[in-house]
Design a protein around this motif. Structure first.
Motif, PDB file in Angstrom:
ATOM      1  N   SER A   1     -89.077  54.221 -51.061  1.00 56.54           N
ATOM      2  CA  SER A   1     -90.237  54.405 -51.940  1.00 56.54           C
ATOM      3  C   SER A   1     -90.453  55.870 -52.315  1.00 56.54           C
ATOM      4  CB  SER A   1     -91.490  53.837 -51.278  1.00 56.54           C
ATOM      5  OG  SER A   1     -91.307  52.456 -51.031  1.00 56.54           O
TER       6      SER A   1
ATOM      7  N   LYS B   1     -83.669  48.875 -53.552  1.00 52.79           N
ATOM      8  CA  LYS B   1     -83.999  48.806 -52.127  1.00 52.79           C
ATOM      9  C   LYS B   1     -82.874  48.061 -51.406  1.00 52.79           C
ATOM     10  CE  LYS B   1     -88.103  50.733 -52.226  1.00 52.79           C
ATOM     11  NZ  LYS B   1     -89.322  50.167 -51.694  1.00 52.79           N
TER      12      LYS B   1
ATOM     13  N   ASP C   1     -96.798  44.945 -51.233  1.00 53.37           N
ATOM     14  CA  ASP C   1     -96.908  43.854 -52.208  1.00 53.37           C
ATOM     15  C   ASP C   1     -96.637  42.492 -51.559  1.00 53.37           C
ATOM     16  OD1 ASP C   1     -97.167  46.029 -53.839  1.00 53.37           O
ATOM     17  OD2 ASP C   1     -95.092  45.958 -54.541  1.00 53.37           O
TER      18      ASP C   1
ATOM     19  N   TYR D   1     -90.016  49.487 -45.282  1.00 56.59           N
ATOM     20  CA  TYR D   1     -90.830  48.362 -44.803  1.00 56.59           C
ATOM     21  C   TYR D   1     -90.189  47.674 -43.601  1.00 56.59           C
ATOM     22  CZ  TYR D   1     -93.531  49.241 -48.947  1.00 56.59           C
ATOM     23  OH  TYR D   1     -94.308  49.860 -49.891  1.00 56.59           O
TER      24      TYR D   1
HETATM   25  N1  GLU Z   1     -94.802  48.383 -55.596  1.00 58.70           N
HETATM   26  C1  GLU Z   1     -95.251  49.381 -54.704  1.00 58.70           C
HETATM   27  C2  GLU Z   1     -94.716  50.754 -55.052  1.00 58.70           C
HETATM   28  O1  GLU Z   1     -94.028  50.919 -55.997  1.00 58.70           O
HETATM   29  C3  GLU Z   1     -94.932  49.051 -53.261  1.00 58.70           C
HETATM   30  C4  GLU Z   1     -93.532  48.634 -53.006  1.00 58.70           C
HETATM   31  C5  GLU Z   1     -92.601  49.792 -52.711  1.00 58.70           C
HETATM   32  O2  GLU Z   1     -92.986  50.714 -51.991  1.00 58.70           O
HETATM   33  O3  GLU Z   1     -91.472  49.726 -53.186  1.00 58.70           O
HETATM   34  O4  GLU Z   1     -95.001  51.710 -54.389  1.00 58.70           O
END
Ligand code: GLU
Length: 276
Positions: A89, A45, A197, A179
């Motif tokens: 994501s 990310k 999270d 996000y």
């Molecule tokens: N851990 C969660 C997921 O893998 C939320 C964080 C994210 O989107 O990276 O979807």
């Protein structure tokens, strides 16, 4: 004559195989890729403070980045030979399947649905879903106070999925690509809350201290894994060995304290690796 045409067929097949890998050579395991090329492309990310964040000079910082560097080194790849590639994501499985990245270290929860498409080493961290709201909002205190509110999450994430299946009727869910886009919309007053999270939300709350706060007890279990191509058993084993070493030699705790710890998030004990 026959031998020559057969050779030509092989050459064409070999070329086609290379082309399918998006220009990258295909390999049986990330272990082989690391050993042969001494280079890795790692999906991370780029907008999550404390976890995976691109700095103005173009480098990456955060806990996921530290984990990625440690694991790469154990596989024989120096930090300077890692290319960090931004993933969001929704494209993590596809990037692994297409060979655009060799592994993903990006707050990536291990789930049964994702295991149909990719494999996971780990977990190397356990988080839980919570809410981020404006600091002056006294009414939003947890998921059961979301009725009629505008909630933001990210497409392709487990928290968005959970809200859709468990709260969708009462909540207006807006799905963004990242996000940080959600954060902008909550700060701007267009949306009321963000769900994902707790460890991710803590990073934004620290970045916008006095404007945003994390509320609610964690209402899910998110086990962060390192995503690999499906069925890369050798890769999973080698990376689990690297993580075991990182947990036991103090590097894991140190990395966590200097990254996530800076947001005030309490540093937990190292998790149990999953054997499946
Ligand atoms: N851990 C969660 C997921 O893998 C939320 C964080 C994210 O989107 O990276 O979807």
């Amino acid at each position: 004559m026959f031998g020559r045409s057969l050779y030509a067929v092989f050459a064409v097949v070999a070329l086609a195989a290379t082309a399918c890998g998006g220009g990258q050579e295909s390999y049986a395991s990330v272990v082989d890729k690391a050993k042969n090329d001494k280079k890795l492309v790692i999906g991370v990310k780029s907008d999550q403070p404390g976890l995976g964040l691109r700095t103005p000079d173009g480098s990456f910082t955060g806990f996921d980045i530290e984990v990625a560097k440690y694991v790469a080194k154990e596989l024989g790849v120096e930090t300077k030979d890692i290319t960090f590639k931004e993933t969001v994501s929704a494209n993590r499985e596809a990037f692994l399947q297409q060979g655009q990245v060799d592994m993903v270290v990006a707050t990536y929860s291990i789930t049964d649905a994702r295991k149909q498409k990719v494999s996971f080493a780990g977990p190397y961290f356990v988080a839980g879903q919570a809410l981020l709201v404006r600091a002056d909002d006294a009414k939003l205190t947890g998921p059961d106070t979301l009725n009629g509110k505008k909630l933001c999450s990210v497409a392709g994430s487990t928290p968005a999925q959970k809200v859709k299946t468990e709260y969708a009727k009462e909540v207006q869910l807006q799905e963004e690509r990242t996000y940080s886009a959600c954060v902008d919309r909550v700060l701007g007053g267009q949306l009321d809350a963000i769900t994902t999270d707790n460890v991710i939300l803590a990073g934004y709350a620290a970045q916008h201290a006095g404007k945003l706060k994390v509320v609610g007890e964690p209402f899910s279990t998110e086990k962060y894994g390192i995503g690999l191509k499906k069925d890369d058993t050798a890769g999973r084993k080698a990376i689990n060995d690297a993580l075991t070493k990182m947990f036991s030699d103090g590097s894991w705790k140190k990395a966590l304290e200097s990254s996530v710890g800076a947001s005030g998030f309490p540093v937990p004990a190292a998790p149990q690796l999953e054997r499946y």
